[in-house]
Design a protein around this motif. Structure first.
Motif, PDB file in Angstrom:
ATOM      1  N   PRO A  47      -6.852  -7.724   3.537  1.00  0.00           N
ATOM      2  CA  PRO A  47      -5.430  -7.458   3.238  1.00  0.00           C
ATOM      3  C   PRO A  47      -5.188  -7.270   1.737  1.00  0.00           C
ATOM      4  CG  PRO A  47      -5.694  -9.385   4.649  1.00  0.00           C
ATOM      5  CD  PRO A  47      -7.058  -9.009   4.196  1.00  0.00           C
ATOM      6  N   GLU A  48      -6.151  -7.776   0.897  1.00  0.00           N
ATOM      7  CA  GLU A  48      -5.980  -7.648  -0.558  1.00  0.00           C
ATOM      8  C   GLU A  48      -6.049  -6.189  -1.034  1.00  0.00           C
ATOM      9  OE1 GLU A  48      -8.125  -9.498   1.169  1.00  0.00           O
ATOM     10  OE2 GLU A  48      -9.945  -9.978   0.053  1.00  0.00           O
ATOM     11  N   TRP A  49      -6.469  -5.279  -0.151  1.00  0.00           N
ATOM     12  CA  TRP A  49      -6.439  -3.850  -0.499  1.00  0.00           C
ATOM     13  C   TRP A  49      -5.004  -3.395  -0.782  1.00  0.00           C
ATOM     14  CZ3 TRP A  49     -10.074   0.124   2.317  1.00  0.00           C
ATOM     15  CH2 TRP A  49     -11.379  -0.106   1.893  1.00  0.00           C
ATOM     16  N   GLY A  50      -4.055  -4.112  -0.199  1.00  0.00           N
ATOM     17  CA  GLY A  50      -2.644  -3.782  -0.426  1.00  0.00           C
ATOM     18  C   GLY A  50      -2.298  -3.825  -1.902  1.00  0.00           C
ATOM     19  N   ALA A  51      -2.918  -4.767  -2.641  1.00  0.00           N
ATOM     20  CA  ALA A  51      -2.655  -4.894  -4.077  1.00  0.00           C
ATOM     21  C   ALA A  51      -3.168  -3.661  -4.827  1.00  0.00           C
ATOM     22  CB  ALA A  51      -3.328  -6.153  -4.614  1.00  0.00           C
ATOM     23  N   GLN A  52      -4.280  -3.091  -4.362  1.00  0.00           N
ATOM     24  CA  GLN A  52      -4.804  -1.869  -5.000  1.00  0.00           C
ATOM     25  C   GLN A  52      -3.946  -0.662  -4.632  1.00  0.00           C
ATOM     26  OE1 GLN A  52      -7.188  -2.053  -7.241  1.00  0.00           O
ATOM     27  NE2 GLN A  52      -7.332  -4.251  -6.838  1.00  0.00           N
ATOM     28  N   ALA A  53      -3.542  -0.615  -3.351  1.00  0.00           N
ATOM     29  CA  ALA A  53      -2.715   0.520  -2.899  1.00  0.00           C
ATOM     30  C   ALA A  53      -1.385   0.562  -3.659  1.00  0.00           C
ATOM     31  CB  ALA A  53      -2.467   0.421  -1.396  1.00  0.00           C
ATOM     32  N   ALA A  54      -0.960  -0.599  -4.180  1.00  0.00           N
ATOM     33  CA  ALA A  54       0.307  -0.647  -4.929  1.00  0.00           C
ATOM     34  C   ALA A  54       0.234   0.194  -6.200  1.00  0.00           C
ATOM     35  CB  ALA A  54       0.638  -2.099  -5.282  1.00  0.00           C
ATOM     36  N   HIS A  55      -0.993   0.521  -6.653  1.00  0.00           N
ATOM     37  CA  HIS A  55      -1.138   1.328  -7.875  1.00  0.00           C
ATOM     38  C   HIS A  55      -1.010   2.828  -7.612  1.00  0.00           C
ATOM     39  CE1 HIS A  55      -2.197  -2.099 -10.358  1.00  0.00           C
ATOM     40  NE2 HIS A  55      -3.045  -2.497  -9.420  1.00  0.00           N
ATOM     41  N   THR A  56      -1.030   3.228  -6.342  1.00  0.00           N
ATOM     42  CA  THR A  56      -0.872   4.670  -6.056  1.00  0.00           C
ATOM     43  C   THR A  56       0.608   5.016  -6.093  1.00  0.00           C
ATOM     44  OG1 THR A  56      -0.791   4.272  -3.670  1.00  0.00           O
ATOM     45  CG2 THR A  56      -2.950   4.798  -4.595  1.00  0.00           C
ATOM     46  N   SER A  57       0.906   6.255  -6.449  1.00  0.00           N
ATOM     47  CA  SER A  57       2.308   6.677  -6.595  1.00  0.00           C
ATOM     48  C   SER A  57       2.853   7.202  -5.264  1.00  0.00           C
ATOM     49  CB  SER A  57       2.414   7.753  -7.666  1.00  0.00           C
ATOM     50  OG  SER A  57       3.695   8.331  -7.622  1.00  0.00           O
ATOM     51  N   THR A  58       3.746   6.401  -4.644  1.00  0.00           N
ATOM     52  CA  THR A  58       4.337   6.826  -3.360  1.00  0.00           C
ATOM     53  C   THR A  58       5.163   8.097  -3.554  1.00  0.00           C
ATOM     54  OG1 THR A  58       4.461   4.502  -2.755  1.00  0.00           O
ATOM     55  CG2 THR A  58       5.706   6.022  -1.392  1.00  0.00           C
ATOM     56  N   LEU A  59       5.851   8.193  -4.706  1.00  0.00           N
ATOM     57  CA  LEU A  59       6.698   9.368  -4.957  1.00  0.00           C
ATOM     58  C   LEU A  59       5.854  10.649  -4.981  1.00  0.00           C
ATOM     59  CD1 LEU A  59       9.476  10.595  -5.726  1.00  0.00           C
ATOM     60  CD2 LEU A  59       8.820  10.246  -8.119  1.00  0.00           C
ATOM     61  N   LEU A  60       4.760  10.629  -5.770  1.00  0.00           N
ATOM     62  CA  LEU A  60       3.922  11.836  -5.858  1.00  0.00           C
ATOM     63  C   LEU A  60       3.264  12.141  -4.511  1.00  0.00           C
ATOM     64  CD1 LEU A  60       2.238  11.460  -9.380  1.00  0.00           C
ATOM     65  CD2 LEU A  60       4.160  12.913  -8.740  1.00  0.00           C
TER      66      LEU A  60
END
Lengths: 201, 112
Positions: A47-60
Motif C-alpha cells: 500500500p506504500e506505493w500510494g505515497a509514490q503515486a502521490a508524486h505523479t501529476s493527476t492534472l497532466l
C-alpha cells in the motif's frame, strides 16, 4: 466459382487486414495486460506505493487522457470519411489525430522532466539509498509502462502518416480503419494506466 | 450487403472497404467517455485506496468497453473476433487470480 454457391463460415468473410490487426491487438493486450496485472498485485501487496503515486501529476494525466479520448474520436471520424472516400476529410481528421499524438507526447515529456528532476527515475537510486526499494519499484513500473505506451503512440503516428500517403494516392482506403483500430488500442491501454498511476494514491 | 471477391488463394473475401459495421453516434459516445473520466477523478478522493482502486478500475473497464464496442465496432464483428479477445481476457484473468493469493494473503500470513 460462383460466389453465391460458396458456403463458408461467416468468420471467413472478415477482411484479412482487419483480422490481422485484431490478432495484433490481442498480442499487445497480453503484454500490457500482464504488466497491469503485475502492477495491481504489487499495489495490493504494498500500500506504500500510494505515497509514490502521490508524486505523479493527476492534472497532466487527466489532460493526456482527454487528449487520447479526443484522438480516438477524430480517428473514428476519419474512418467514417474513408467509407465515403472523402479524401480531404480523411486527411483532415488523421492530421488532427497525429497532432493530438504530439500533444500527448509533449505533456508526457513535461511530466518525465518534472519527475526526473525530483530524483524519480527508472531505478530511483536516491530512494534505494534511503532504503525504500519498494518505492523505487513503483517508478520502475511507472517508467516501463508509460514508456512502452509512448513508444506505441509514436508507432501509431507513423502508421497514420503512412496511411495518409496512401489515401493521397487514392489507394487502400481501408487502411484508415486499420490504423484507427491500432490507435484505439493505444487509447484503451492509457484508459487503464491513468487511474492506476495517477488517481489511486 | 457485402461485396465479395475471390482472392488469389481462392478464399472468398469481402472487399477491404466493405462496411458491415453499424455506426453508433460517435459524438454521444465521446461525451459519455468524458463523463466517465470526470467520474474516475471524483472516485480518486476515496480515502480507502483499496476501494478507490477497485472502483476506478471498474470505471476504466466500462470506458474501455465503450471504446472497443463503439469506436472499434467490436459489437458488429463476427464471433471469431470476440473469441480472439475473449481468450486474451481469460488468460489475463487466470494469471491475476492465480497470483493474487500468493502476492497478497500468503505473504502477509507468513510475515506474522
Amino acid at each position: 466459382m460462383s460466389q453465391t454457391t460458396v458456403s463458408v463460415p461467416a468468420a471467413r468473410y472478415i477482411p484479412q487486414g482487419r483480422l490481422g490487426i485484431w490478432i495484433l491487438i490481442a498480442g499487445e493486450l497480453i503484454i500490457f495486460g500482464g504488466l497491469i496485472a503485475c502492477y495491481l498485485l504489487y499495489r495490493l501487496r504494498f500500500p506504500e506505493w500510494g505515497a509514490q503515486a502521490a508524486h505523479t501529476s493527476t492534472l497532466l494525466g487527466a489532460i493526456n487522457t482527454l487528449v487520447l479520448l479526443t484522438s480516438s474520436y477524430t480517428i473514428v471520424r476519419a474512418h467514417s470519411a474513408s467509407l465515403e472516400r472523402e479524401k480531404t476529410k480523411i486527411i483532415k481528421w488523421m492530421i488532427a489525430t497525429i497532432s493530438l499524438g504530439f500533444v500527448f507526447l509533449a505533456i508526457k515529456t513535461i511530466e518525465y522532466s518534472n519527475e526526473i528532476s525530483h530524483g524519480f527515475t527508472l531505478t530511483s537510486p536516491s530512494l534505494v539509498k534511503a532504503g525504500d526499494s519498494v518505492g523505487a519499484n513503483f517508478w520502475s513500473f511507472y517508467y516501463f509502462m508509460t514508456g512502452l505506451h509512448a513508444t506505441h503512440v509514436i508507432v501509431g503516428m507513423i502508421i497514420m502518416t503512412a496511411a495518409i500517403f496512401q489515401v493521397k494516392k487514392e489507394k487502400n482506403f481501408h487502411r484508415v480503419e486499420l490504423a484507427g483500430l491500432y490507435w484505439h488500442m493505444v487509447d484503451i491501454i492509457w484508459i487503464f494506466l491513468f487511474p492506476l498511476l495517477y488517481i489511486a494514491k | 450487403m457485402n461485396n465479395y471477391r475471390e482472392s488469389h488463394e481462392g478464399v472468398i473475401q469481402p472487399e477491404p472497404e466493405t462496411d458491415y459495421h453499424g455506426h453508433p453516434n460517435y459524438t454521444k459516445v465521446f461525451f459519455a467517455l468524458i463523463g466517465l473520466l470526470a467520474f474516475s477523478l471524483v472516485l480518486g478522493f476515496f480515502t480507502s485506496p483499496m476501494i478507490a482502486v477497485s472502483l476506478i478500475f471498474f470505471v476504466a473497464i466500462i470506458k474501455a468497453g465503450f471504446v472497443v464496442g463503439n469506436f472499434m465496432h467490436l459489437k458488429f464483428e463476427p464471433i471469431l473476433i470476440w473469441i480472439v479477445i475473449g481468450v486474451v481476457i481469460f488468460i489475463l484473468a487466470t494469471f491475476f487470480l492465480c497470483l493474487l493469493p500468493d502476492v497478497t494473503f500468503v505473504e502477509r500470513i507468513l510475515a506474522k
